[in-house]
Design an enzyme around this catalytic site. Structure first.
Site: not given
Length: 232
Positions: A160, A185
């Site tokens: 993330h 990401e």
């Protein structure tokens, strides 16, 4: 995730034109109603075409296992790459029940802080895609231990990374050192901290981002921006 299907389609089209080969939409109105969830996902898929990897982050918006299973099954036709954080992070029983009931991979873990937390997320929640955040999960070293744990047990680790260029740089170093890496990401929010705090812009070229090669994280902070947003 924007509020309307038309806006969702526009966002996907914009990011594809910018060179992204996958798009994740999340939070916003997701979870308010089954029909809206489905309409938003349908619009995003139509705009992205058949070859785009499309991820949806529910942002803890689904309340019950029954609700989650119903909505996830209705979304199967749109071939989501994953469904992220549909429930609160410690609702392990809900995660496990949803993962067992639907073929779409379930992702989570951005709020976990150690390898032990991710072991519990797998053992009790049966999450397939582990998402350690390098700013929360104990730094680069711990993220690599989590990635190796995922690889060893046949799960996937896709970190993330949300907010500033600092986390972009740190995440790129994590991905470079992983045995197997799929996606980075890449946050596109237009806040000052995301756009201005770090001098480097991390340009996207044919869907790829270069890894910083200078000492440390390989970035330079804009001291004026740091002073502007510092909490006194």
């Amino acid at each position: 995730m924007p509020d309307t299907p038309a806006e969702a389609a526009k966002v996907v089209e914009t990011q594809m034109k910018a060179g992204f080969q996958a798009v994740k939409l999340g939070w916003g109105p997701l979870g308010r109603s089954a029909e809206l969830d489905l309409a938003l996902v349908a619009a995003a898929r139509k705009a992205g075409g058949e070859n785009l990897d499309l991820m949806i982050d529910i942002g803890k918006g689904w309340q019950s296992v029954r609700e989650g299973i119903d909505r996830a099954r209705r979304m199967e036709q749109y071939r989501l790459f994953w469904i992220e954080e549909p429930f609160w992070p410690d609702d392990y029983g809900k995660y496990a029940a949803l993962a067992a009931a639907v073929p779409t991979p379930i992702a989570g873990g951005e709020e976990e802080t150690t390898l032990a937390d991710f072991e519990r997320l797998v053992d009790k929640g049966n999450v397939e895609i582990l998402q350690p955040d390098v700013t929360r999960a104990g730094g680069i070293g711990e993220c690599l231990r989590i990635a190796e744990f995922a690889r060893r047990i046949g799960r996937r680790c896709i970190p993330h990374a949300w907010s500033t260029g600092i986390i972009k740089a740190a995440t790129l170093h994590v991905l470079a050192a992983m045995e197997e890496a799929e996606y980075m990401e890449y946050c596109v929010q237009t806040t000052d901290l995301n756009q201005r705090l770090v001098a480097e812009k991390f340009p996207l070229v044919d869907g790829h981002v270069a890894i910083p090669d200078r000492p440390g994280l390989g970035i330079e902070l804009d001291e004026a921006v740091l002073r502007q947003f510092a909490v006194q």
